[in-house]
Scaffold this motif. Structure first.
Motif, short mmCIF file in Angstrom:
data_model
loop_
_atom_site.label_atom_id
_atom_site.label_comp_id
_atom_site.label_asym_id
_atom_site.label_seq_id
_atom_site.Cartn_x
_atom_site.Cartn_y
_atom_site.Cartn_z
N GLY A 116 0.79 -1.23 0.00
CA GLY A 116 0.00 0.00 0.00
C GLY A 116 0.81 1.27 0.00
N ARG A 117 2.05 1.23 -0.50
CA ARG A 117 2.91 2.42 -0.48
C ARG A 117 2.93 3.20 -1.79
NH1 ARG A 117 8.22 0.84 0.16
NH2 ARG A 117 7.82 -1.38 -0.01
N LEU A 118 2.17 2.76 -2.79
CA LEU A 118 2.15 3.45 -4.08
C LEU A 118 1.29 4.70 -4.03
CD1 LEU A 118 2.88 3.38 -7.16
CD2 LEU A 118 0.71 2.16 -7.50
N VAL A 119 1.76 5.78 -4.66
CA VAL A 119 0.94 6.96 -4.93
C VAL A 119 1.00 7.23 -6.43
CG1 VAL A 119 1.28 7.96 -2.65
CG2 VAL A 119 2.81 8.62 -4.52
N LEU A 120 -0.02 7.94 -6.93
CA LEU A 120 -0.12 8.20 -8.36
C LEU A 120 -0.14 9.71 -8.63
CD1 LEU A 120 -2.85 5.55 -9.30
CD2 LEU A 120 -0.38 5.39 -9.71
N PRO A 121 1.02 10.35 -8.73
CA PRO A 121 1.05 11.71 -9.27
C PRO A 121 0.66 11.63 -10.75
CG PRO A 121 3.08 11.21 -8.06
CD PRO A 121 2.36 9.91 -8.28
N VAL A 122 -0.32 12.41 -11.20
CA VAL A 122 -0.84 12.24 -12.55
C VAL A 122 -0.98 13.58 -13.26
CG1 VAL A 122 -2.09 10.14 -11.90
CG2 VAL A 122 -3.28 12.35 -11.86
N GLY A 123 -0.88 13.51 -14.60
CA GLY A 123 -1.05 14.71 -15.40
C GLY A 123 -1.46 14.37 -16.81
N VAL A 124 -1.50 15.39 -17.67
CA VAL A 124 -1.98 15.22 -19.04
C VAL A 124 -0.87 14.77 -19.98
CG1 VAL A 124 -3.82 16.91 -18.76
CG2 VAL A 124 -1.58 17.66 -19.60
N GLY A 125 0.39 14.73 -19.52
CA GLY A 125 1.50 14.44 -20.41
C GLY A 125 2.01 15.71 -21.07
#
Length: 308
Positions: A116-125
């Motif tokens: 459970g240590r994953l995080v998802l920084p996300v964007g449009v590319g």
């Protein structure tokens, strides 16, 4: 590498690149898959709070067109196997380029491998990514990539329910899928990129981030370095977030990026300024392929995060 600046309330910051407890740090880097995994292990050993690889396939940028890129989830799976404490992620996952059903499976795998240590920084590319521009039908305009980003995030959230679902969004439509096993903590934290401009706040990207678990703030700029929010912009943004979310809202990560000074005292002052402005993470981000070597990054990791 990265480190925490605080516990996750918008009133206090963290740092990411490599990490340290209660003031969190982390790092993004270049190198072979084995060098990435070793760097993650060294991050944990030297007191950082997080390790962040990067998500790209093929870039039309000077220096990037001659270097290999690696599957971020493969790298993070390797990092999960040799660490026990640090947060794992990438700077940043370009979700409009990913098929959501494959993204969901890969993220769930790393989430469970890491406990459970994953995080998802996300964007449009980015527009220079050939994964967009060289693929017929791929979204290339910012408006189109943002619409796909929203669809992929909505699809991903549905996948964590454990129930059979179908999806029909603005740019994405699928039939039935079931992911019967949920993430370790019920969901995987998502940190969308959002642009901050006190005079003209682009509400769509800001409100998107507020629906999730954190925010990767940028300001308007001509280069990645220009777009890094400084302490004053961070202070304005954190005040706006607090106003929007209200006094009873739960923890929310505000993630600063940059490069700490080589002088330990100056580096601590940089981090302290961001923490006082309300950032909760600092991500130590070195993106110049002509100068950011695996050996140099390893040396930085071994110095440990600054002491606030």
């Amino acid at each position: 590498m990265g480190f925490r600046l605080s516990s996750g309330a918008v009133s206090a910051p963290r740092v990411a690149s490599t990490a340290f407890h209660d003031d969190t740090w982390g790092e993004a880097s270049f190198g072979t898959p084995a060098q990435h995994v070793r760097l993650a292990q060294e991050c944990e050993e030297h007191g950082w709070d997080g390790f962040f690889t990067w998500d790209a396939i093929s870039m039309d940028e000077p220096g990037f067109d001659t270097m290999a890129t690696w599957d971020p989830f493969g790298v993070l799976a390797g990092a999960a196997a040799v660490t026990e404490r640090i947060t794992l992620g990438a700077m940043v996952f370009a979700l409009p380029r990913h098929r959501p059903w494959e993204l969901a499976q890969r993220a769930l795998t790393v989430d469970h491998l890491s406990g459970g240590r994953l995080v998802l920084p996300v964007g449009v590319g980015v527009p220079s990514e050939w994964g967009f521009t060289s693929v017929p039908g791929a979204p290339t305009e910012l408006r189109d990539r943002a619409a796909v980003l929203d669809d992929v995030l909505a699809w991903l959230k549905r996948s964590w329910s454990g129930e059979t679902f179908s999806y029909e969004g603005e740019r994405l439509r699928t039939g039935d899928f079931t992911f019967p096993v949920a993430p370790v903590r019920g969901h995987i934290p998502v940190w969308p990129v959002a642009v901050w401009d006190a005079a003209r706040p682009p509400l769509k990207s800001l409100l998107r981030a507020l629906r999730w678990d954190g925010m990767m703030p940028q300001v308007r700029g001509e280069s990645p370095e220009d777009a890094e929010a400084g302490p004053e912009a961070m202070r304005e943004l954190v005040a706006w977030i607090a106003e929007q979310r209200g006094p009873d809202a739960g923890p929310f990560e505000v993630v600063a990026q940059g490069r700490l000074d080589a002088d330990g005292g100056k580096a601590a002052a940089q981090a302290r300024a961001m923490a006082e402005a309300g950032a909760t993470w600092w991500i130590e981000s070195w993106w110049d392929p002509s100068t950011s070597t695996p050996e140099g990054l390893l040396e930085k990791v071994r110095q440990g995060p600054p002491r606030l």
